[in-house]
Enzyme design. Structure first.
Site, short mmCIF file in Angstrom:
data_model
loop_
_atom_site.label_atom_id
_atom_site.label_comp_id
_atom_site.label_asym_id
_atom_site.label_seq_id
_atom_site.Cartn_x
_atom_site.Cartn_y
_atom_site.Cartn_z
N LYS A 86 0.85 -1.20 0.00
CA LYS A 86 0.00 0.00 0.00
C LYS A 86 0.87 1.23 0.00
O LYS A 86 1.84 1.31 0.78
CB LYS A 86 -0.87 0.00 1.28
CG LYS A 86 -1.82 1.18 1.37
CD LYS A 86 -3.12 0.89 0.71
CE LYS A 86 -3.98 2.12 0.50
NZ LYS A 86 -3.61 2.91 -0.69
N LYS A 110 4.71 2.74 8.40
CA LYS A 110 3.53 3.55 8.71
C LYS A 110 2.30 2.66 8.86
O LYS A 110 1.54 2.78 9.83
CB LYS A 110 3.32 4.51 7.52
CG LYS A 110 2.68 5.82 7.86
CD LYS A 110 2.42 6.64 6.60
CE LYS A 110 3.63 7.32 6.03
NZ LYS A 110 3.29 8.32 4.99
N LYS A 122 5.36 1.91 -2.92
CA LYS A 122 5.37 3.31 -3.38
C LYS A 122 5.68 3.31 -4.86
O LYS A 122 6.39 2.44 -5.36
CB LYS A 122 6.44 4.10 -2.64
CG LYS A 122 6.23 5.60 -2.70
CD LYS A 122 5.18 6.00 -1.70
CE LYS A 122 5.06 7.49 -1.53
NZ LYS A 122 4.46 7.82 -0.23
N THR A 206 -4.49 13.45 5.76
CA THR A 206 -3.09 13.56 6.19
C THR A 206 -2.91 14.78 7.08
O THR A 206 -2.29 14.69 8.16
CB THR A 206 -2.13 13.62 4.97
OG1 THR A 206 -2.45 12.54 4.09
CG2 THR A 206 -0.69 13.51 5.40
N ASN A 237 -1.44 19.10 -0.41
CA ASN A 237 -2.56 18.48 0.30
C ASN A 237 -2.30 18.40 1.80
O ASN A 237 -3.14 18.81 2.61
CB ASN A 237 -2.81 17.09 -0.30
CG ASN A 237 -3.97 16.41 0.39
OD1 ASN A 237 -3.77 15.59 1.27
ND2 ASN A 237 -5.18 16.76 0.02
N SER A 364 -7.29 5.92 3.77
CA SER A 364 -7.24 5.05 2.58
C SER A 364 -7.74 3.66 2.94
O SER A 364 -8.47 3.01 2.17
CB SER A 364 -5.81 4.94 2.05
OG SER A 364 -5.51 6.00 1.18
#
Ligand code: GLU
Length: 432
Positions: A86, A110, A122, A206, A237, A364
């Site tokens: 993820k 994380k 990623k 976030t 963001n 998410s």
């Protein structure tokens, strides 16, 4: 109250690698150091230092002028012991394989820290979206998914937005993936628009998650947020929402910046106003106030500093001049290992990236659960659950930091690495 003074001297002998610089060396350095603190074997380090799979692709894109340009993209699938890979996809001209690998290591950490049933991944495309038309960005997004479709899927690898990608990019990518599969597959990406499988609260997650951790830190350190001051590097963001939520919490946001520079006003800025200027003129520096550089912003004397841009912003060259009481890392990897040590020695309370920036991937996860169950949540449900999970993760890390006398970063990594190592052990990837 720093609570961390002197602890940075607890280090393993991997400084040579970290000294070479760059995000991958930094990520590996932290892993090795944590594995030492936990007393785990070297095979854990060997398994975590590199992704289990790294894919590099090139794909053609028809440009608006009729020419074809070939783009390079990457996907790093770091570790899937806890669940499918993820993590976001960034579009940036400076994306490199090592950067993407480091970012994927941080995603594993994380997700583990927040207790999400995911591993880490990623992706990136080497491009400058500011130089591309909307149609060209759509073509890059679709081209990337076509090139990587074999290794993506809701139970395999689930991308999301990152630097310079957004919900529109996710919508194009899901559409492309669904076309290739011949059916709707909303759960293959998160960070989608509302009305196309998106979740309430994902866009601001976030920034909000980061502010939840700042609230927890301020409470434990005895800092009253009403009237406290903050500086925020990056107004994308993460940074723009962090600014808005801090402002709502009564914090005086005195400086913000973007890639073109920053604006500083000791009386406080209204983040909504700054956003209007950025939207209209392309940068926060259009807002009235004193123009400062990104470097100056980081050294302002404030209660809270939020690096919310790119990696390696706080480094050996400026760490001794950071004048904030709390540094909350909304960006991934904004602090180098050398700088970390300097800040720890100076008693600065650092809320590490794998905690402070985890709100996005947490929502998410909520979005993916909603896609898989086709049952959609209210904004209140999302916010409540996010708040609960961020507070719980913060408490776990803070308690370990106090108990073991290690930095918040070391404590966060200890929780995260322990969970991944345990999953790898029960799966039979490690010895007894
Ligand atoms: N790109 C974000 C991050 O770095 C979100 C990842 C996700 O939602 O999967 O955490």
């Amino acid at each position: 109250m720093g609570g961390v003074t002197g602890q940075a001297s607890v280090r393993q002998g991997d400084d040579r690698e970290a000294d070479l610089g760059g995000p991958l060396a930094a990520a590996r350095h932290q892993l090795r150091h944590t594995i030492g603190l936990l007393g785990l074997g070297d095979e854990v380090y060997q398994l975590l230092k590199s992704p289990v799979r790294f894919v590099e692709v090139t794909f053609p894109v028809r440009m608006d002028d009729g020419t074809t340009r070939v783009f390079t993209g990457y996907r790093s699938q770091h570790n899937d012991a806890l669940g499918p890979f993820k993590g976001g996809i960034r579009f940036h001209p400076a994306v490199t394989p090592d950067e993407v690998k480091a970012l994927s290591i941080w995603m594993t950490m994380k997700c583990s820290l927040l207790g999400l049933p995911y591993g880490g991944g990623k992706g990136g495309v080497v491009c400058d979206p500011k130089q591309l038309s909307t149609r060209e960005i759509e073509a890059v997004s679709r081209g990337y998914v076509r090139a990587l479709a074999e290794v993506l899927g809701p139970d395999l690898d689930i991308p999301a937005p990152d630097v310079y990608t957004n919900e529109q990019v996710m919508a194009w990518m899901v559409d492309e993936f669904s076309r290739l599969r011949g059916r709707n597959v909303p759960g293959v990406m998160t960070g989608k628009p509302m009305g196309f499988g998106g979740s309430h609260g994902r866009t601001e997650a976030t920034g909000l998650g980061c502010v939840f951790t700042v609230i927890e830190a301020a409470e434990r350190l005895g800092i009253d947020l009403k009237g406290a001051t903050a500086a925020i590097q990056g107004f994308g963001n993460a940074g723009s929402y962090a600014a808005r939520f801090l402002h709502q919490a009564g914090v005086r946001v005195v400086a913000v910046s973007d890639s073109r520079g920053g604006v500083w006003n000791p009386d406080g800025l209204d983040p909504e106003e700054v956003l209007r200027h950025k939207k209209a003129e392309g940068s926060v520096i259009a807002h009235p106030g004193r123009i400062i550089s990104n470097e100056e912003l980081l050294e302002l004397e404030v209660d809270i500093l939020i690096p919310a841009a790119l990696e390696d912003q706080i480094h050996a060259g400026n760490a001794s001049r950071i004048a904030a009481r709390i540094v909350a890392e909304a960006a991934n990897g904004p602090t180098t290992p050398e700088a970390d040590e300097v800040m720890a020695d100076r008693g600065i309370f650092v809320i590490p990236d794998i905690l402070a920036s985890a709100g996005g991937v947490t929502v998410s996860y909520f979005e993916w659960v909603q896609n898989l169950t086709s049952l959609y949540w209210t904004p209140e449900e999302v916010r409540d659950r996010l708040g609960r999970m961020m507070r719980q993760a913060f408490a776990e890390v803070y308690d370990l930091h106090r108990e073991r006398g290690v930095t918040m970063r070391d404590a966060a990594y200890m929780v995260a690495v322990r969970r991944v190592a345990e999953a790898m052990r029960v799966r039979g990837w490690l010895g007894e």
